[in-house]
Design a protein around this motif. Structure first.
Motif, short mmCIF file in Angstrom:
data_model
loop_
_atom_site.label_atom_id
_atom_site.label_comp_id
_atom_site.label_asym_id
_atom_site.label_seq_id
_atom_site.Cartn_x
_atom_site.Cartn_y
_atom_site.Cartn_z
N LEU A 209 0.73 -1.19 0.01
CA LEU A 209 0.08 0.00 0.00
C LEU A 209 0.86 1.36 0.02
CD1 LEU A 209 -2.61 -1.38 2.91
CD2 LEU A 209 -2.47 -1.59 0.16
N ALA A 210 1.69 1.25 -1.18
CA ALA A 210 2.98 2.37 -1.16
C ALA A 210 2.24 3.85 -1.13
CB ALA A 210 3.47 1.88 -2.34
N ASP A 211 1.20 3.91 -1.65
CA ASP A 211 0.66 5.51 -1.66
C ASP A 211 0.05 6.10 -0.46
OD1 ASP A 211 0.15 8.03 -2.58
OD2 ASP A 211 -1.24 7.37 -3.95
N ARG A 212 0.71 6.19 0.71
CA ARG A 212 0.15 6.18 1.88
C ARG A 212 -0.09 7.73 2.04
NH1 ARG A 212 5.16 3.09 2.72
NH2 ARG A 212 4.58 0.89 2.48
N ASN A 213 0.18 8.65 1.37
CA ASN A 213 -0.16 9.94 1.28
C ASN A 213 -1.47 10.30 0.34
OD1 ASN A 213 1.39 10.79 3.47
ND2 ASN A 213 3.15 10.93 1.91
N GLY A 214 -1.77 9.16 -0.18
CA GLY A 214 -2.71 9.38 -1.37
C GLY A 214 -2.32 10.47 -2.57
N GLN B 231 3.07 -9.53 8.77
CA GLN B 231 4.31 -8.65 8.76
C GLN B 231 5.34 -8.87 7.91
OE1 GLN B 231 5.97 -9.28 12.85
NE2 GLN B 231 4.12 -10.86 13.14
N LEU B 232 6.11 -7.99 7.31
CA LEU B 232 7.02 -7.77 6.27
C LEU B 232 8.16 -8.65 6.62
CD1 LEU B 232 6.60 -4.07 5.03
CD2 LEU B 232 6.19 -6.05 3.82
N PHE B 233 8.48 -8.94 7.98
CA PHE B 233 10.09 -9.05 8.16
C PHE B 233 10.14 -10.80 8.40
CE2 PHE B 233 9.12 -4.70 9.45
CZ PHE B 233 10.12 -4.12 8.48
N ASN B 234 11.39 -11.06 8.35
CA ASN B 234 11.63 -12.61 8.33
C ASN B 234 11.33 -12.91 9.89
OD1 ASN B 234 12.77 -15.26 8.95
ND2 ASN B 234 14.74 -14.47 7.61
N LYS C 112 15.84 -0.59 6.33
CA LYS C 112 16.20 0.40 5.61
C LYS C 112 15.67 0.57 4.07
CE LYS C 112 20.78 2.57 3.60
NZ LYS C 112 20.88 3.82 4.52
N ASP C 113 15.76 -0.61 3.49
CA ASP C 113 15.02 -0.67 2.24
C ASP C 113 13.65 -0.32 2.03
OD1 ASP C 113 17.43 -1.48 1.18
OD2 ASP C 113 16.73 -3.49 0.65
N TYR C 114 12.89 -0.89 3.01
CA TYR C 114 11.36 -0.74 3.12
C TYR C 114 10.72 0.91 3.48
CZ TYR C 114 9.99 -5.54 2.22
OH TYR C 114 9.82 -6.73 1.66
N LEU C 115 11.69 1.28 4.54
CA LEU C 115 11.04 2.32 5.50
C LEU C 115 11.88 3.79 5.44
CD1 LEU C 115 10.20 0.34 8.61
CD2 LEU C 115 8.69 0.94 6.55
N ALA C 116 13.17 3.56 4.72
CA ALA C 116 14.05 5.02 4.88
C ALA C 116 13.31 5.86 3.70
CB ALA C 116 15.42 4.61 4.71
N PRO C 117 13.30 7.03 4.00
CA PRO C 117 13.00 8.03 2.54
C PRO C 117 13.85 7.69 1.60
CG PRO C 117 13.01 9.21 4.87
CD PRO C 117 13.46 7.78 5.09
N VAL D 173 8.32 3.56 -2.32
CA VAL D 173 8.37 4.04 -3.60
C VAL D 173 7.90 5.47 -3.59
CG1 VAL D 173 7.11 3.93 -5.68
CG2 VAL D 173 7.96 1.78 -4.68
N PHE D 174 7.05 5.89 -2.42
CA PHE D 174 6.60 7.14 -2.36
C PHE D 174 7.20 7.96 -1.58
CE2 PHE D 174 3.27 5.11 -4.94
CZ PHE D 174 2.69 6.20 -5.77
N ASP D 175 8.25 7.51 -0.90
CA ASP D 175 9.14 8.14 0.21
C ASP D 175 8.08 8.40 1.41
OD1 ASP D 175 11.31 8.13 -1.58
OD2 ASP D 175 10.90 10.18 -2.42
N SER D 176 7.35 7.61 1.77
CA SER D 176 6.24 7.93 2.91
C SER D 176 7.11 8.04 4.21
CB SER D 176 5.57 6.55 3.30
OG SER D 176 4.82 6.21 2.02
N SER D 177 6.98 9.00 5.08
CA SER D 177 7.36 9.32 6.29
C SER D 177 6.43 9.66 7.25
CB SER D 177 8.40 10.34 6.00
OG SER D 177 7.76 11.45 5.86
N ASP D 178 6.71 9.54 8.64
CA ASP D 178 5.90 9.68 9.72
C ASP D 178 6.59 10.21 10.92
OD1 ASP D 178 4.46 8.65 12.25
OD2 ASP D 178 2.94 9.00 10.91
N PRO D 179 6.44 11.20 11.78
CA PRO D 179 7.24 11.68 12.65
C PRO D 179 7.69 10.60 13.83
CG PRO D 179 5.61 13.29 12.48
CD PRO D 179 5.35 12.24 11.41
#
Length: 510
Positions: A278-283, A321-324, A422-427, A433-439
């Motif tokens: 669900l990559a486009d988390r900012n719509g 979950q995404l992780f091993n 790092k691959d999944y979550l870092a800007p 793909v959409f450089d999602s971030s959250d404080p």
């Protein structure tokens, strides 16, 4: 503060892991020749794209390049980070300098010594050359060589994934005198335990001969490793039956027959994760995904147990979950989230203003086709109409990275937890793909990157994982397992803790 990369987003490595699910299967009947334990013969479905260190990719291609090149560090079969070409590594107190001490006496296959200058040249070339690996060195500002055995990486900011990354593509060491030579793409001068033999046919068969002068030769019991590119499953079956191959992963439907024929089998219940990203988390291109309630509804739309039983034939397990599951980020308690409940999902959709649902386009990729009818039906039950856009295999990576599609299916082989985060979550991460971030997430990422205590870091990784699950950043559906089959004299040593493709996962049995 996190440094954002200003370069082109690197190519996704996700699709290399599609070969994890598509790795050739085998059957057995009739007589088969005795295995030769001195040789390991395995199959992959795709040839290495290049042996240029800056262009190496993860996936089953690594069976070849990781035998030709040493990496500075390594991850063992139990998932532990270990010394390799670098006999030690340590961070400065502020986490902004990583110092590695090379072993004495290492040589390249051409005879030249492996020095800190070679490491510096290889790293700086990867940092400057467009390719799939540059992102993993994004925190590195300079590479220093105080002496012939010492390498110091000066960082713009702490990067907790860097040591683990140095056990993969960016950790290889190339011979500086040959890196720019034409031969490097096909027949490199490496620092690893094997060299390519003249019997190699590029794109078809890679024959690796063991180097007796390699510093750790005893760790590699096979004198010869043959990696054959076999795209057709029937051809792989025939190769196993004839004795051309002595190790392969197989479908569950073949296991009983193989065991009856005398093959040894070992099941790893999670080697890859299948996810509706669900990559486009900012719509931005798919507005509904900007609402957390929609993302949660999508997570509740899948009968994961049924999918594992029917589509994977039980060779795997459901997940949120995404992780091993053998990694630091995994938390069994999170598997209680998002029970299959289309009625509750529709209520969430209505609360978000999408009682009538919405339409979405997703790329139809070569590895998504078996799952498309089920995903279409599951999402259709909560009002989401899916159209699959045919996508040529050669365009799979570019389609996902294009930011045209707000959601898409991925099948990803596992890496170590720090690299996955790092691959999944870092800007600018290749899978963000959409450089999602959250404080909240940014704070957790900064903390884990600065944390030197492994136990405390593991706790932070679990909190990061919980954030992604609770905020429905993706919709993981299943872990795909793998049955490994080996012939007499060969043993598969892995337990799923480390799924990086390397010949170190195989040993001599008996």
């Amino acid at each position: 503060m996190r440094i954002r990369s200003t370069g082109r987003r690197p190519a996704l490595t996700a699709l290399a892991a599609a070969a994890v699910l598509a790795t050739a299967s085998c059957g057995a009947s009739g007589e088969r020749p005795a295995a030769a334990a001195a040789t390991l013969s395995i199959a992959v479905q795709g040839a290495p794209n290049s042996f240029d260190p800056a262009l190496l990719v993860d996936g089953t291609q690594a069976y070849v390049w990781s035998a030709v090149y040493d990496t500075l560090l390594m991850v063992d079969n139990k998932g532990e980070l270990r010394p390799n070409a670098a006999e030690s590594w340590n961070y400065s107190d502020d986490g902004k300098a990583l110092t590695l001490k090379l072993r004495q006496g290492m040589t390249f296959s051409g005879g030249a010594p492996v020095t800190s200058a070679a490491v510096k040249t290889t790293l700086e070339r990867t940092m400057s050359k467009p390719g799939p690996n540059r992102f993993r060195l994004s925190a590195v500002e300079t590479v220093e060589t105080p002496d012939e055995r010492t390498v110091v990486l000066r960082l713009k900011e702490p990067d907790g994934a860097l040591p683990h990354s140095l056990a993969t593509t960016i950790g290889v060491i190339g011979d500086p005198k040959t890196l720019e030579a034409e031969r490097t793409a096909l027949d490199p001068v490496g620092s690893g335990p094997y060299v390519l033999d003249g019997a190699t046919v590029n794109g078809s068969k890679y024959v690796l001969k063991k180097r007796d002068d390699y510093w750790n030769a005893k760790a590699y019991p096979f004198e010869t490793v043959e990696v054959r590119v076999i795209k057709d499953r029937t051809a792989t079956v025939n190769a196993l039956q004839s004795g051309t191959l002595n190790a392969a992963s197989v479908e569950v439907t073949h296991v009983d027959r193989l065991e009856a024929a005398g093959f040894d089998t070992k099941f790893i219940d999670a080697e890859a994760v299948g996810t509706l990203s669900l990559a486009d988390r900012n719509g931005e291109v798919l507005e509904p995904l900007g609402d957390e309630r929609v993302r949660k509804a999508i997570n509740m739309a899948f009968d994961r147990d049924k999918i594992v039983q029917q589509l994977l034939r039980g060779a795997g397990k459901p997940t949120r979950q995404l992780f091993n599951p053998k990694g630091d980020a995994y938390d069994p308690a999170l598997e209680k989230e998002y029970p299959y409940d289309p009625a509750a999902a529709k209520r969430l959709m209505a609360e978000a203003g999408y009682a009538d649902g919405f339409a979405v386009h997703m790329p139809s990729l070569f590895f998504t086709k078996p799952f498309e009818p089920t995903i279409t039906q599951s999402l259709g039950e909560i009002g989401i109409k899916v159209t699959w856009d045919p996508t040529p295999p050669q365009n799979s990576v570019s389609a996902i990275a294009s930011e045209k599609y707000g959601m898409f299916v991925m099948v990803e082989g596992f890496n170590s937890t720090p690299v996955e985060v790092k691959d999944y979550l870092a800007p600018d991460g290749p899978k963000n793909v959409f450089d999602s971030s959250d404080p909240e997430l940014d704070e957790l990422l900064d903390r884990v990157n600065a944390e030197r205590d492994p136990a405390k870091a593991a706790g932070l990784y679990r909190r990061i994982n919980a954030f992604t699950v609770e905020n429905a950043w993706s919709a993981p559906i299943f872990y795909s397992g793998r049955h490994w089959v080996t012939d007499d004299g060969v043993e598969f040593l892995g337990d799923g803790s480390n799924t990086f493709p390397t010949v170190r996962a195989f040993g001599v049995s008996g």
